[in-house]
Design a protein around this motif. Structure first.
Motif, PDB file in Angstrom:
ATOM      1  N   ASN A 467      -4.973  10.905   1.570  1.00 52.56           N
ATOM      2  CA  ASN A 467      -4.217   9.841   2.244  1.00 52.56           C
ATOM      3  C   ASN A 467      -2.868   9.714   1.535  1.00 52.56           C
ATOM      4  OD1 ASN A 467      -3.245   7.628   3.557  1.00 52.56           O
ATOM      5  ND2 ASN A 467      -5.006   6.302   3.131  1.00 52.56           N
ATOM      6  N   PHE A 468      -1.846  10.341   2.087  1.00 50.11           N
ATOM      7  CA  PHE A 468      -0.538  10.383   1.429  1.00 50.11           C
ATOM      8  C   PHE A 468       0.115   9.006   1.340  1.00 50.11           C
ATOM      9  CE2 PHE A 468      -1.093  14.840   2.522  1.00 50.11           C
ATOM     10  CZ  PHE A 468      -0.566  15.482   1.420  1.00 50.11           C
ATOM     11  N   ALA A 469      -0.385   8.042   2.104  1.00 48.45           N
ATOM     12  CA  ALA A 469       0.203   6.699   2.053  1.00 48.45           C
ATOM     13  C   ALA A 469      -0.280   5.907   0.847  1.00 48.45           C
ATOM     14  CB  ALA A 469      -0.127   5.953   3.340  1.00 48.45           C
ATOM     15  N   GLU A 470      -1.360   6.367   0.201  1.00 47.66           N
ATOM     16  CA  GLU A 470      -1.953   5.587  -0.887  1.00 47.66           C
ATOM     17  C   GLU A 470      -2.059   6.364  -2.195  1.00 47.66           C
ATOM     18  OE1 GLU A 470      -5.701   4.212   0.440  1.00 47.66           O
ATOM     19  OE2 GLU A 470      -4.891   2.972   2.069  1.00 47.66           O
ATOM     20  N   ILE A 471      -1.397   7.481  -2.334  1.00 49.80           N
ATOM     21  CA  ILE A 471      -1.522   8.279  -3.556  1.00 49.80           C
ATOM     22  C   ILE A 471      -0.710   7.652  -4.690  1.00 49.80           C
ATOM     23  CG2 ILE A 471      -2.015  10.454  -2.400  1.00 49.80           C
ATOM     24  CD1 ILE A 471       0.909  11.191  -2.604  1.00 49.80           C
ATOM     25  N   GLY A 472      -1.206   7.846  -5.935  1.00 51.36           N
ATOM     26  CA  GLY A 472      -0.529   7.294  -7.106  1.00 51.36           C
ATOM     27  C   GLY A 472       0.520   8.237  -7.649  1.00 51.36           C
ATOM     28  N   SER A 473       1.090   7.847  -8.779  1.00 48.45           N
ATOM     29  CA  SER A 473       2.186   8.620  -9.362  1.00 48.45           C
ATOM     30  C   SER A 473       1.729  10.007  -9.810  1.00 48.45           C
ATOM     31  CB  SER A 473       2.779   7.855 -10.552  1.00 48.45           C
ATOM     32  OG  SER A 473       1.767   7.595 -11.528  1.00 48.45           O
ATOM     33  N   GLU A 474       0.504  10.105 -10.385  1.00 47.92           N
ATOM     34  CA  GLU A 474       0.005  11.409 -10.826  1.00 47.92           C
ATOM     35  C   GLU A 474      -0.207  12.343  -9.639  1.00 47.92           C
ATOM     36  OE1 GLU A 474      -3.465  10.834 -13.139  1.00 47.92           O
ATOM     37  OE2 GLU A 474      -2.444   9.773 -14.765  1.00 47.92           O
ATOM     38  N   GLU A 475      -0.745  11.786  -8.552  1.00 45.91           N
ATOM     39  CA  GLU A 475      -0.951  12.600  -7.337  1.00 45.91           C
ATOM     40  C   GLU A 475       0.386  13.028  -6.736  1.00 45.91           C
ATOM     41  OE1 GLU A 475      -2.498   9.843  -7.961  1.00 45.91           O
ATOM     42  OE2 GLU A 475      -4.667  10.164  -7.792  1.00 45.91           O
ATOM     43  N   VAL A 476       1.395  12.153  -6.806  1.00 46.86           N
ATOM     44  CA  VAL A 476       2.716  12.503  -6.267  1.00 46.86           C
ATOM     45  C   VAL A 476       3.285  13.709  -7.010  1.00 46.86           C
ATOM     46  CG1 VAL A 476       5.114  11.728  -6.084  1.00 46.86           C
ATOM     47  CG2 VAL A 476       3.263  10.199  -5.408  1.00 46.86           C
ATOM     48  N   ASP A 477       3.179  13.708  -8.333  1.00 50.90           N
ATOM     49  CA  ASP A 477       3.671  14.851  -9.112  1.00 50.90           C
ATOM     50  C   ASP A 477       2.904  16.125  -8.777  1.00 50.90           C
ATOM     51  OD1 ASP A 477       5.477  13.199 -10.378  1.00 50.90           O
ATOM     52  OD2 ASP A 477       4.153  12.764 -12.080  1.00 50.90           O
ATOM     53  N   PHE A 478       1.605  15.978  -8.577  1.00 52.98           N
ATOM     54  CA  PHE A 478       0.772  17.146  -8.241  1.00 52.98           C
ATOM     55  C   PHE A 478       1.226  17.768  -6.928  1.00 52.98           C
ATOM     56  CE2 PHE A 478      -2.798  18.950  -5.909  1.00 52.98           C
ATOM     57  CZ  PHE A 478      -3.334  19.846  -6.822  1.00 52.98           C
ATOM     58  N   PHE A 479       1.382  16.944  -5.871  1.00 51.92           N
ATOM     59  CA  PHE A 479       1.719  17.480  -4.554  1.00 51.92           C
ATOM     60  C   PHE A 479       3.180  17.937  -4.483  1.00 51.92           C
ATOM     61  CE2 PHE A 479      -2.081  14.965  -3.380  1.00 51.92           C
ATOM     62  CZ  PHE A 479      -2.806  15.985  -2.790  1.00 51.92           C
ATOM     63  N   LYS A 480       4.056  17.355  -5.314  1.00 48.10           N
ATOM     64  CA  LYS A 480       5.432  17.872  -5.390  1.00 48.10           C
ATOM     65  C   LYS A 480       5.423  19.325  -5.854  1.00 48.10           C
ATOM     66  CE  LYS A 480       8.195  13.724  -6.455  1.00 48.10           C
ATOM     67  NZ  LYS A 480       8.965  13.062  -7.541  1.00 48.10           N
ATOM     68  N   ASP A 481       4.710  19.566  -6.951  1.00 44.62           N
ATOM     69  CA  ASP A 481       4.634  20.941  -7.480  1.00 44.62           C
ATOM     70  C   ASP A 481       3.941  21.876  -6.494  1.00 44.62           C
ATOM     71  OD1 ASP A 481       5.879  20.061  -9.759  1.00 44.62           O
ATOM     72  OD2 ASP A 481       4.023  19.785 -10.893  1.00 44.62           O
ATOM     73  N   LEU A 482       2.904  21.372  -5.825  1.00 40.92           N
ATOM     74  CA  LEU A 482       2.154  22.205  -4.879  1.00 40.92           C
ATOM     75  C   LEU A 482       3.043  22.647  -3.715  1.00 40.92           C
ATOM     76  CD1 LEU A 482      -0.519  23.431  -3.842  1.00 40.92           C
ATOM     77  CD2 LEU A 482      -0.975  21.230  -2.729  1.00 40.92           C
ATOM     78  N   PHE A 483       3.711  21.696  -3.065  1.00 42.59           N
ATOM     79  CA  PHE A 483       4.535  22.042  -1.900  1.00 42.59           C
ATOM     80  C   PHE A 483       5.757  22.866  -2.311  1.00 42.59           C
ATOM     81  CE2 PHE A 483       2.257  18.494   0.190  1.00 42.59           C
ATOM     82  CZ  PHE A 483       1.863  19.166   1.336  1.00 42.59           C
ATOM     83  N   ARG A 484       6.253  22.668  -3.524  1.00 40.47           N
ATOM     84  CA  ARG A 484       7.370  23.477  -4.004  1.00 40.47           C
ATOM     85  C   ARG A 484       6.951  24.946  -4.096  1.00 40.47           C
ATOM     86  NH1 ARG A 484      11.046  20.209  -8.084  1.00 40.47           N
ATOM     87  NH2 ARG A 484      13.062  20.934  -7.338  1.00 40.47           N
ATOM     88  N   LYS A 485       5.718  25.179  -4.594  1.00 47.73           N
ATOM     89  CA  LYS A 485       5.201  26.553  -4.667  1.00 47.73           C
ATOM     90  C   LYS A 485       4.980  27.128  -3.274  1.00 47.73           C
ATOM     91  CE  LYS A 485       4.706  26.767  -9.193  1.00 47.73           C
ATOM     92  NZ  LYS A 485       5.482  27.723 -10.021  1.00 47.73           N
ATOM     93  N   ILE A 486       4.463  26.310  -2.360  1.00 49.25           N
ATOM     94  CA  ILE A 486       4.182  26.790  -0.999  1.00 49.25           C
ATOM     95  C   ILE A 486       5.470  27.150  -0.269  1.00 49.25           C
ATOM     96  CG2 ILE A 486       3.265  26.109   1.259  1.00 49.25           C
ATOM     97  CD1 ILE A 486       1.207  24.394  -0.224  1.00 49.25           C
TER      98      ILE A 486
END
Length: 540
Positions: A467-486
């Motif tokens: 649920n991207f509307a409720e993710i915390g700061s640690e999850e935000v950093d995780f998905f930033k790095d993930l989508f950057r790689k993708i």
């Protein structure tokens, strides 16, 4: 009319009176009367109509009298078998199910298999579509009833095949192999039976054998390569050794070698007259007719030929004496180096399956060698999940990310959808608990997941639990790095990755990814990365 009646009556009465008067004695009269009364009683017993009503019985037409008691059932089943096709298979199964309510199951099973055998096991070559549709019925019945349904047919095919190898009867061998190939295509039997037939044919390797071998590799060659690549390599080696001894090579042998080489190299375009339309059509009909397909039977040709003496291990409740032979089906004992076993213990590989998988991972030369060794571990059914579990665990624990583990996972996901589903659940478990991962595991998980998504091994829809509307700061950093790689791939690949989401009914996921990319990732991207991001957003 009245006078005539009067005369007749007087004559009758006179004769009666005269008979009574002429009697000699009372005793004689009594004896004669007894005899007459006995005759009258017998006559009355015969002529007296019976007052008891006979039991009502169904009328049997003359053409059905004095026939086999199951003749009506067999005729009905024969009608269903003759009418079966890919378009009406569901209706046929429904009609047959109604027949099961009125007759013993064993009689119906025998009637169906007898009708199929009479149609297919003939000495002339049969149409491919006819064979495919009949085998489709057998596969659906096996899925609904169990392996005990198809077992008699497989045993009969194995016996006929063995006899045909010594004495040919027209094209019967071609038809037998064709039936088994269709059963394999519908996952009723495994590639073990196909490879056993190939080895049997290679022993004689005559021109008729070449014709049958050519059919096998053209119809299911790519599938058996996918299921057991090592066994195919062994077959190729045998063919090369045998072919080297042949001086005058016929055109059919040359054609066979071209087909075998194309199968070995996984080159569909090089297979002559390649046409898989019949198999594809019955596979679609099978998936539509059967709710849940069972696991294929891992029987071999030897198992089927020895079924009457050793029993049937693949039928639940059947007797089997194969364990007494210390035979081939014994679980393979794999020996590894003591250092590897100690390392496995240190990493908490607390079951035999996990230890074996771990040791194979650590001792293989590359991912293809690892895949081949894994296939020989005899890991079955639910134990197959341990391969993905151990591989992911090793990938995350590495101090430096190792693409070797990613390639192993890709290979297994390409091999079977079951591994793909297992990998999906493994990803979900870690996405739900990202906070428990340390920095090394988080970095490796990002690289592993981005590589699987970029190679289209796993779809981007695997993020639907987030649920991207409720993710915390640690999850935000995780998905930033993930989508950057993708996004760090070519434009074509980006379109394919994000375009796979477009037809799926996952609006929450698509909107969540779109908002996340615009508000969290876009401000941190360079000019080239923003160009790729724009291409990705156009796909929604």
């Amino acid at each position: 009319m009245c006078d005539l009646d009067t005369e007749v009556q007087s004559d009758e009465s006179g004769s009666d009176t005269e008979y009574m008067e002429d009697g000699d004695s009372g005793a004689d009269q009594e004896g004669d009367n007894d005899g007459v009364s006995d005759d009258i009683k017998q006559e009355n017993d015969i002529t007296k109509p019976s007052t008891e009503t006979p039991a009502a019985t169904a009328y049997i037409p003359p053409h059905l009298r004095n026939l086999d008691p199951n003749a009506v059932l067999k005729r009905k089943i024969r009608g269903y078998v003759n009418r079966v096709s890919t378009s009406n298979i569901k209706q046929i199964l429904t009609d047959v199910e109604l027949v099961y309510q009125d007759h013993p199951r064993g009689e119906i099973n025998r009637a169906i298999l007898e009708a199929v055998s009479q149609s297919l096991l003939i000495n002339t070559i049969m149409p491919a579509r006819l064979c495919a549709e009949h085998v489709l019925l057998v596969a659906c019945m096996t899925a609904n009833i169990g392996p005990e349904f198809v077992s008699p047919l497989l045993e009969d095919l194995a016996e006929r095949l063995t006899k045909e190898m010594s004495e040919r009867h027209g094209k019967l061998l071609n038809n037998i192999v064709s039936i088994i190939c269709y059963l394999y295509a519908l996952k009723v039997v495994s590639c073990n039976l196909i490879f056993d037939i190939i080895r049997t044919l290679l022993k004689s390797f005559t021109e008729p054998d070449l014709e049958v071998l050519l059919y096998i590799f053209k119809s299911v060659g790519l599938d058996i390569r996918k299921d057991d690549p090592q066994a195919l390599k062994d077959i190729v080696q045998i063919v090369n050794e045998t072919g080297a001894k042949i001086k005058d090579k016929s055109s059919r042998f040359t054609w066979f070698m071209e087909t075998l080489t194309a199968v070995k190299n996984n080159n569909v375009n090089k297979i002559p007259n390649y046409d898989k339309s019949d198999i594809t059509e019955i596979q679609k009909a099978y998936k539509a007719a059967v709710k849940q397909a069972p696991n294929n039977l891992q029987v071999t040709l030897a198992d089927l030929l020895d079924a009457k003496t050793k029993g049937r291990w693949w039928v639940v409740g059947a007797a089997w004496t194969g364990l007494e032979d210390q035979g081939e089906r014994k679980v393979r004992q794999v020996e590894f180096d003591s250092k590897l076993l100690a390392l496995a213990k240190k990493n908490h590989m607390n079951t035999e399956v996990r230890r074996n998988v771990f040791c194979v991972l650590m001792s293989s030369e590359d991912y293809e060698h690892c895949f081949e060794k894994m296939m020989k571990l005899n890991v079955k059914d639910k134990q197959e999940r341990e391969i993905i579990y151990v591989t992911v665990l090793c990938a995350l624990k590495c101090k430096t990310f190792n693409p070797y583990y990613t390639n192993v996972i890709k290979k297994f996901c390409e091999h079977s959808k079951n591994y793909q589903i297992t990998m999906q659940f493994s990803i979900w478990d870690r996405l739900k608990d990202l906070k428990s991962l340390n920095a090394t595991k988080t970095r490796n998980f990002i690289l592993l997941l981005s590589s699987l998504i970029s190679s289209k091994t796993i779809s981007l829809s695997v993020l639907k639990i987030v649920n991207f509307a409720e993710i915390g700061s640690e999850e935000v950093d995780f998905f930033k790095d993930l989508f950057r790689k993708i996004l760090n791939v070519s434009e074509v690949v980006i379109t394919e990755i994000f375009g796979r989401l477009q037809p799926l009914p996952l609006d929450n996921l698509k909107n969540g990814i779109k908002v996340f990319l615009k508000h969290f990732l876009k401000p941190e991207l360079g000019a080239e990365e923003k160009k790729n991001l724009k291409i990705a957003l156009k796909c929604f």
